[in-house]
Design an enzyme around this catalytic site. Structure first.
Site, PDB file in Angstrom:
ATOM      1  N   ARG A   1      12.989   7.302  -1.071  1.00 22.09           N
ATOM      2  CA  ARG A   1      13.932   6.281  -1.517  1.00 22.09           C
ATOM      3  C   ARG A   1      15.357   6.848  -1.438  1.00 22.09           C
ATOM      4  O   ARG A   1      15.566   8.064  -1.530  1.00 22.09           O
ATOM      5  CB  ARG A   1      13.625   5.849  -2.947  1.00 22.09           C
TER       6      ARG A   1
ATOM      7  N   LYS B   1       9.910   8.320  -9.146  1.00 26.30           N
ATOM      8  CA  LYS B   1       9.961   7.489 -10.343  1.00 26.30           C
ATOM      9  C   LYS B   1       9.117   8.116 -11.444  1.00 26.30           C
ATOM     10  O   LYS B   1       8.089   8.729 -11.180  1.00 26.30           O
ATOM     11  CB  LYS B   1       9.440   6.081 -10.029  1.00 26.30           C
TER      12      LYS B   1
ATOM     13  N   HIS C   1      16.492   1.307   2.638  1.00 25.60           N
ATOM     14  CA  HIS C   1      15.077   1.016   2.395  1.00 25.60           C
ATOM     15  C   HIS C   1      14.368   0.582   3.670  1.00 25.60           C
ATOM     16  O   HIS C   1      13.147   0.700   3.776  1.00 25.60           O
ATOM     17  CB  HIS C   1      14.947  -0.071   1.318  1.00 25.60           C
TER      18      HIS C   1
ATOM     19  N   HIS D   1       3.932   5.949  -4.241  1.00 21.31           N
ATOM     20  CA  HIS D   1       3.515   4.713  -4.914  1.00 21.31           C
ATOM     21  C   HIS D   1       2.443   5.022  -5.953  1.00 21.31           C
ATOM     22  O   HIS D   1       1.486   5.753  -5.675  1.00 21.31           O
ATOM     23  CB  HIS D   1       2.943   3.713  -3.907  1.00 21.31           C
TER      24      HIS D   1
ATOM     25  N   TYR E   1       2.277  -2.966   3.797  1.00 20.89           N
ATOM     26  CA  TYR E   1       2.594  -2.513   5.149  1.00 20.89           C
ATOM     27  C   TYR E   1       1.463  -2.779   6.132  1.00 20.89           C
ATOM     28  O   TYR E   1       1.672  -2.774   7.334  1.00 20.89           O
ATOM     29  CB  TYR E   1       2.938  -1.019   5.133  1.00 20.89           C
TER      30      TYR E   1
END
Length: 298
Positions: free
Chosen positions: A148, A172, A244, A270, A279
């Site tokens: 990211r 994250k 992105h 993820h 995707y």
């Protein structure tokens, strides 16, 4: 307890116990602030005083304001998280949002670049000047790793390991992961670090950030978007591209070449496999091509 005090306790819980990033907490804050304004308009002074009827009125208002289904779903998720916290801490006995149904999610196909378009993008960078060397290293790394833009901007020089060809990424929830990069990113990074970065840091010695701006200070997310937009214009690419987009391109190209979905999930950072599965919709074009080429009766 006062509504604002309860919200402050909730935000502290998100930061301290859940390890949510400041960006995520800000998103919660925006959603909940809007809900508090709605409660004031309805004459409801406490979270415990909210009924399911109030929830229905609130959802109706959101739809009347033309919020997308995805946005409404996010707001509902924020409310549910708040009430789960309030019930756990004993500030509420019921969750009025528990019966509210989430709208079906809209699956928009991620935009990605074809290899020819990537080459156009890279070719538009002037690799003979320090900022150009930085931009090329930046674009190559974003495409090579799929990280990211926020993760990229937070990278330190010490996070890059040329020996094994990996970069240490803080994702994250403050989760770390090692992501490999290939020879093209290796060469661009090495050239930038040894030449361009050293020149950009002539007036800012001691900076630890991997990517820096013209003044030798850490490159921001806004700065990345700006240099990418400038390069897109030079490359004469007509499509709208964001940092992105390079992440989407990374995942799509891997899956098109037969990469395992769970491996791509790990590389992207993820938490849920379902997030990565979007995707596979893009890759159906590739699957059809394989089928038409190899099936005896295609």
């Amino acid at each position: 307890m006062d509504v604002n005090k309860l919200l402050q306790l909730f935000y502290e819980y998100l930061q301290m116990e859940r390890n949510y990033s400041q960006y995520t907490v800000t998103s919660y804050r925006d959603d909940l602030d809007q809900f508090v304004i709605f409660l004031q308009q309805q004459g409801v002074s406490s979270f415990s005083g909210v009924s399911y009827a109030d929830v229905r009125i609130y959802l109706t208002e959101l739809h009347q304001k033309k919020f997308s289904r995805k946005t409404v779903a996010r707001k509902l998720s924020s409310m549910r998280s708040l009430y789960r916290f309030l019930m756990r801490e004993g500030y509420c006995q019921d969750n009025p949002f528990v019966m509210a149904s989430l709208p079906k999610r809209e699956w928009a196909l991620p935009q990605f670049l074809y290899e020819e378009e990537l080459e156009q993008l890279f070719a538009a960078v002037d690799g003979t000047v320090p900022l150009g060397q930085r931009d090329l290293a930046l674009f190559e790394l974003l495409y090579a790793t799929g990280i990211r833009v926020g993760e990229c901007c937070s990278l330190k020089l010490s996070d890059v390991d040329f020996t094994v060809g990996t970069v240490l990424v803080m994702g994250k929830g403050k989760k770390q992961r090692y992501v490999p990069f290939g020879s093209c990113a290796h060469d661009a990074l090495q050239n930038y670090i040894e030449d361009g970065r050293a020149k950009l840091l002539k007036n800012a010695q001691g900076e630890t950030a991997l990517f820096v701006n013209a003044k030798g200070r850490p490159l921001t997310e806004r700065g990345v978007r700006y240099v990418l937009q400038q390069t897109i214009e030079k490359a004469a690419l007509t499509m709208k591209i964001s940092p992105h987009t390079l992440r989407h391109t990374f995942a799509t190209h891997l899956l098109n070449e037969g990469a395992d979905l769970r491996a791509v999930q790990e590389l992207l950072g993820h938490a849920q496999l379902s997030t990565t599965q979007i995707y596979t919709h893009v890759s159906k074009e590739r699957l059809r091509s394989v089928y038409m080429t190899h099936h005896p009766r295609a």
